[in-house]
Design a protein around this motif. Sequence first.
Motif, PDB file in Angstrom:
ATOM      1  N   PRO B 144       0.831  -1.209   0.000  1.00 19.57           N
ATOM      2  CA  PRO B 144       0.000   0.000   0.000  1.00 19.57           C
ATOM      3  C   PRO B 144       0.864   1.256   0.000  1.00 19.57           C
ATOM      4  O   PRO B 144       2.025   1.235   0.396  1.00 19.57           O
ATOM      5  N   GLY B 145       0.299   2.364  -0.434  1.00 18.25           N
ATOM      6  CA  GLY B 145       1.019   3.629  -0.491  1.00 18.25           C
ATOM      7  C   GLY B 145       1.260   4.220   0.894  1.00 18.25           C
ATOM      8  O   GLY B 145       0.830   3.653   1.897  1.00 18.25           O
ATOM      9  N   PRO B 146       1.956   5.350   0.945  1.00 14.15           N
ATOM     10  CA  PRO B 146       2.343   5.942   2.225  1.00 14.15           C
ATOM     11  C   PRO B 146       1.168   6.165   3.175  1.00 14.15           C
ATOM     12  O   PRO B 146       1.326   6.047   4.391  1.00 14.15           O
ATOM     13  N   GLN B 148      -1.452   4.320   3.695  1.00 15.61           N
ATOM     14  CA  GLN B 148      -1.822   3.096   4.431  1.00 15.61           C
ATOM     15  C   GLN B 148      -0.580   2.278   4.788  1.00 15.61           C
ATOM     16  O   GLN B 148      -0.638   1.061   4.857  1.00 15.61           O
ATOM     17  N   ALA B 149       0.539   2.953   4.968  1.00 16.06           N
ATOM     18  CA  ALA B 149       1.793   2.238   5.212  1.00 16.06           C
ATOM     19  C   ALA B 149       1.701   1.342   6.441  1.00 16.06           C
ATOM     20  O   ALA B 149       1.003   1.667   7.403  1.00 16.06           O
ATOM     21  N   THR B 151       3.113   0.055   9.790  1.00 16.13           N
ATOM     22  CA  THR B 151       3.964   0.772  10.720  1.00 16.13           C
ATOM     23  C   THR B 151       4.305  -0.107  11.911  1.00 16.13           C
ATOM     24  O   THR B 151       3.518  -0.961  12.307  1.00 16.13           O
ATOM     25  N   SER B 159       6.109   1.083   3.077  1.00 16.85           N
ATOM     26  CA  SER B 159       5.102   1.317   2.057  1.00 16.85           C
ATOM     27  C   SER B 159       5.713   1.030   0.702  1.00 16.85           C
ATOM     28  O   SER B 159       6.867   0.593   0.617  1.00 16.85           O
ATOM     29  N   ASN B 160       4.958   1.274  -0.383  1.00 17.18           N
ATOM     30  CA  ASN B 160       5.535   1.006  -1.698  1.00 17.18           C
ATOM     31  C   ASN B 160       6.593   2.036  -2.085  1.00 17.18           C
ATOM     32  O   ASN B 160       7.149   1.985  -3.166  1.00 17.18           O
ATOM     33  N   GLN B 232       4.389  10.823   8.867  1.00 15.15           N
ATOM     34  CA  GLN B 232       3.641  10.896   7.629  1.00 15.15           C
ATOM     35  C   GLN B 232       3.186  12.319   7.388  1.00 15.15           C
ATOM     36  O   GLN B 232       2.737  12.997   8.305  1.00 15.15           O
TER      37      GLN B 232
END
Lengths: 362, 378
Positions: B144-146, B148-149, B151, B159-160, B232
Amino acid sequence: MALASELPAQSDRWTTFANTLKKRAFRSPSDSFTSVFIFGLMLYMAWTLIDWAILSAVWRAEDVEHCANAGGACWSVIAARHRLILFGLYPFEEHWRSTLACLAIVATVVLSCLPRFWSTSRLVTLWIVGFGAYVVLMDGRLIGQPIVTTDQWGGLALTLFMFSAVVLLGMPLGLLLALARRSKLPVVRGAASLLIDFIRSLPLLTTLFAAAVVIPLLLPDWLNGDKIWRVIVGFALFFACYQAEVFRGGFQAIPKGQFEAGKALGLTPFQTLSRIVMPQVFRHALPSTINMVVVTFKETAIVIIIGFFDVLASANAAFGTVEWAPYYIEVYAFVGAIYWIFIFSLSQYGEYLKARMAVAKR
Amino acid sequence: MDAAALKLRRSRRDMLVQALLVVFVVLVIWVAISTAHTNLTELNMTSGFGFLERATGWSYSFSLIDRSIDDSYSRTLLIGFLNTLFLGLICIVLSTILGFAIGTARDARQLGLNALATVYIQLFRNLPLILQLVFWYAVLIHMPGPRQAFTMGEVAFLSNRGLMLPGFNVSPTVVLAMFAVIALLAVVIFRQKSLQPVQKLLLWLVSGSGAMLLLAWIFAPADSSIFSIPAQQGLRFRGGIGVPIELVAMILAITLYGSAYIAEVVRGGLNEVPSGLTEAGKALGLSSRAIWFHVKMPMALRTIMPPLGNQWIFIMKATTLGVAIGFSDLFYIVSTSITQSGQTLELMGLLMLSFLLINYSLAQLVNFMNARLALKGH
């Protein structure tokens, strides 16, 4: 030696198993706790895997639209694209030739594992026949079929081709290098050592890249040949340099008296080598040779980097369309399973040979 | 014919064979040089190393030191060399630690642990490294992107875009100084003869992290904290150390693969230790941990060291696979330079030279360690 009556009977297997469990998994409370935790974890992982791969999976190529909602693997991608993965861009209606050619290589590998084929002449004949069958089938002109040139060979068929060509070419070259390294002539010995150490200290990719890109600059056109053959020769050189060290280990295991005995019998040095020494060297070197063969099979996968359409490249192509893009894990799992089965069986066979030889030595 | 004449004839034949070999090698080299010369003139290429001072004009994924597209070829190649060394060293350290743990588990009496280690080794050892690499890379870019990273306690994010890790809020020069101090401490501490190995390691870890904290405290900007923690912010992260996705995939793949091999080397070494020694340790009332540290491992290391050195060299060579996923290791930089500048021969020469240098140094290090481990008088 134990008497037959002292050996555990078939029915005692369970007791032995239970005893092992008791001794190695449930000896103390903390031990039992660890065991339950680890076995639980393994069962859970195995169950998740089975559920994903089998129970919740979609199997048929026509069911693509179900894949998005299924909780498991989408094997539809394999059902739809397996021919691309296995044979690459080889003409579709000629795939039966690719299939037979792959079977010829696999049969060659399996047959060379049987002790009855363990003589130099038989092995050489077997591999030349198997490899020849592959080339004749794939190329097609000798059996009156449409010609398919090497640039259309691909997928698993190309991987198997590279593998067998490298082993077939590299084995005699390795033996030659090993003999040169043991030579009493300083120039021959020095040249062989230099070449072996040089190639061994470089990454394989460098050798292959040099074969593909640098050699055309250095050799006149008529000596260059196809890119695929240059890469195979480069790869075979890599194989030979490692295999030479394996043979050297085999040579070192032969007592000097064996050479002298040959001389005393009035055999020429060549006869001593081929009739007395080499059979023993091969026997000693066998497990490590299997190891090298396994490594070679694994390493063929990197030809994707220098632009060959091997099984890994065709796997990438298989999920390269919008429709199949989300199912890359299934494709890699399929290709991974092919590699794994090949490599695992070969290396288990190597382990078996090693164990067998350890028994023979005692 | 008498013996002397036979001997003369043989020595003449030997000389002839060697002379022919020399002539053959010289001929090959001469053909190669002259062909290269004509080919290069046809292509209008200059030869020599003058291109090293030219600016490259292209960029790549990762660098340890400052970079720009105006960098000269020599600086870009240096960056590639440093990246290869950096990646290789990280993978060597990680896979050695993991390999020792798994090798020990494979040797363990505990059946569950044993089974788990066996599954691990059979899985990772029997798949081509490059397949594992492209697999992990594919998995990572499908993360998932930042927003929905994943953690870990809000201090590290995956993330991606890559892995974000907390780090010290200091300049790269200070980080370099930290490594120098840690290395110096290692040299000082591991020379102490009065300490046990475990004590040395513990002392080094404690004093090393202490020194790092102290340096960070001194050199961190006055108005901010000494740690830089990623946070973030919209579609990206601020602060912390960003590890690009290619590097994560490389480390993951090489470490998992390398550790499976090292584990087998370690198990082999542990197997070689006579069982009488372990039993003697038990009879003395040593705990199983003490037996591992003081009896088994010191004995096993002598068997482990040479094949372990081979694995280290293998790992260094394996970094070249980075080119498959676009990690800018030396091979990637060299192959890009070749397509961009056309200086094939010079660049291949530099590549080969670098690997000869790295592998030779590693081999010397292993030899040195081997000599230190050898039993005196054997």
